[in-house]
Design a protein around this motif. Structure first.
Motif, PDB file in Angstrom:
ATOM      1  N   LEU A 196      17.720-121.094   9.866  1.00 47.13           N
ATOM      2  CA  LEU A 196      16.833-119.930   9.775  1.00 47.13           C
ATOM      3  C   LEU A 196      15.838-120.184   8.640  1.00 47.13           C
ATOM      4  CD1 LEU A 196      16.194-116.865  10.411  1.00 47.13           C
ATOM      5  CD2 LEU A 196      17.940-116.299   8.689  1.00 47.13           C
ATOM      6  N   LEU A 234      13.758-120.422  13.770  1.00 47.33           N
ATOM      7  CA  LEU A 234      15.201-120.533  14.005  1.00 47.33           C
ATOM      8  C   LEU A 234      15.516-121.691  14.930  1.00 47.33           C
ATOM      9  CD1 LEU A 234      16.394-117.877  16.629  1.00 47.33           C
ATOM     10  CD2 LEU A 234      14.044-118.676  16.418  1.00 47.33           C
ATOM     11  N   TYR A 263      24.792-117.868  17.388  1.00 43.93           N
ATOM     12  CA  TYR A 263      23.779-117.918  16.322  1.00 43.93           C
ATOM     13  C   TYR A 263      23.859-116.695  15.418  1.00 43.93           C
ATOM     14  CZ  TYR A 263      19.384-118.513  13.882  1.00 43.93           C
ATOM     15  OH  TYR A 263      18.439-118.639  12.883  1.00 43.93           O
ATOM     16  N   LEU A 292      13.122-112.753  11.311  1.00 48.84           N
ATOM     17  CA  LEU A 292      12.413-113.585  12.287  1.00 48.84           C
ATOM     18  C   LEU A 292      11.021-113.028  12.577  1.00 48.84           C
ATOM     19  CD1 LEU A 292      15.405-114.460  14.631  1.00 48.84           C
ATOM     20  CD2 LEU A 292      14.072-116.062  13.218  1.00 48.84           C
TER      21      LEU A 292
END
Ligand code: ADP
Ligand code: MG
Length: 364
Positions: free
Chosen positions: A238, A305, A334, A352
């Motif tokens: 990440l 990611l 994940y 994100l």
């Protein structure tokens, strides 16, 4: 309460690949996690035939019920993105999506995770979550992915790529080339996911049928020597708020002995596999896996990611594959690996989206 404007987020899901339903379930999780106080949410589903429809941003319509996998329902309301930067322009046809600040393309597999949608969003100048065109395409194709990782000196097992043209020119030469890997081996579509089209082949007699099965999913196929007796270990990567990749704790997939390998049924339909999060690994081995996960992310030029999957044998760590839009349901690997690393599902989705806005579009 601040007066920060709410970000207009488009969640794009479904799609034309065999992973349509998984994408719907991932989208349900993301829609639930997006805080309506912070985000103005639009949901667009891509039907299995490729048409785009606007749908209610209602996660409950996308859950798996009684083991039945969801599909995007045709709302009859077409949606479209133009491949040009349009912002709040008058006179566009009905259904053209405008004024989107950021897209979460939660699409798995070809026509979504492979650079195609990323290309459209680049043309439209709309920031989006995850990797760009090149990394998405490179990671989708198991042959190109392995070639790039190997070129960078990262550990991958032996493989053979067979294109449609090579097969039609000389099938027996292709079968010889694959057999030279030794048995058992795995035959896979080069660009698929969820284990569809994959066969574990014990001997030469079963090879041609396995090739044809893989080719029914993708004319381009790959064969790999089986990594025998290995543990399957995964690691999440990440981007931090500056875009620097960080690795999560690792997890292990323990496949039940009645499955040959981590096949489609074991992944989604029965309790064929157990996910152990975090994995019980010796700290130096976990450190090595995490280091390699970040290296693989960087070598392929990933963004935002990735989930990097490994085979771990005593004294040997091999990279199996890199997924640029891994399964994203709240119980998927994940998010669970990040949960075990102190980043919960809501924070993951927020981070994100922030990362997508930070990186923007264009050459970067
Ligand atoms: N070379 C290999 N050696 C041993 N097992 C393998 C190998 N390749 C694939 N497998 C098994 O098949 C599963 C699916 O293969 P993978 O390459 O990860 O495809 P997908 O992209 O569909 O997830 C793996 O999780 C593993 O269980
Ligand atoms: Mg896999």
């Amino acid at each position: 309460m601040t007066d920060t404007p709410r970000r207009r987020v488009l969640v794009l899901f479904g799609g034309r690949s065999s992973e349509h339903s998984i994408s719907c379930v991932s989208a349900a999780g993301i829609l639930r996690a997006l805080d309506p106080a912070r985000y103005d949410i639009t949901a667009v589903g891509i039907l299995p035939d490729g048409r785009w429809v606007r749908v209610a941003a209602d996660p409950s319509a996308l859950d798996a019920v009684d083991g039945r996998l969801p599909i995007v329902a045709d709302s009859g309301e077409s949606a479209a993105l133009l491949p040009e930067p349009v912002r709040d322009r008058a006179g566009l046809p009905a259904g053209v999506l405008q004024g989107v600040d950021v897209v979460f393309p939660v699409l798995h597999g070809p026509w979504g995770e492979d650079g195609t949608i990323q290309g459209l969003l680049e043309m439209a100048g709309i920031p989006y979550v995850g990797s760009g065109v090149f990394a998405s395409a490179a990671a989708m194709d198991k042959g190109h992915m392995k070639a790039m990782l190997a070129h960078a000196g990262l550990p991958v097992g032996p493989w053979v790529l067979v294109t449609a043209r090579e097969w039609s020119a000389d099938p027996s030469e292709c079968l010889d080339r694959i057999s030279a890997l030794g048995f058992p081996l795995f035959v896979k579509p080069a660009r698929a996911g969820s284990s569809v089209g994959i066969t574990r082949v014990a001997d030469r007699g079963a090879l041609e049928a396995a090739v044809r099965e893989a080719q029914s999913w993708d004319p381009r196929i790959i064969a790999e020597a089986a990594v025998v007796g290995a543990r399957e270990i995964e690691c999440g990567v990440l981007a931090d708020p500056s875009g620097v990749p960080q690795a999560s704790r690792c997890a292990e997939i323990v496949v039940h002995p009645d499955h040959d390998f981590y096949d489609f049924e074991a992944k989604y339909l029965d309790d064929g596999a157990e996910l152990v999060v975090p994995a019980d690994l010796d700290p130096p081995v976990e450190d090595e896996v995490r280091r390699l996960a970040v290296r693989a992310y960087d070598v392929l030029d990933c963004e935002g990611l990735a989930r990097v999957d490994f085979f771990v044998q005593p004294g040997r760590v091999v990279i199996n594959e890199v997924n640029t839009m891994p399964g994203f349901t709240p119980i998927s690997m994940y998010p669970r690996m990040w949960g075990a690393s102190g980043v919960d599902y809501h924070e993951l989705v927020d981070r994100l989206i922030d990362d997508a806005l930070r990186k923007g579009t264009g050459l970067r």
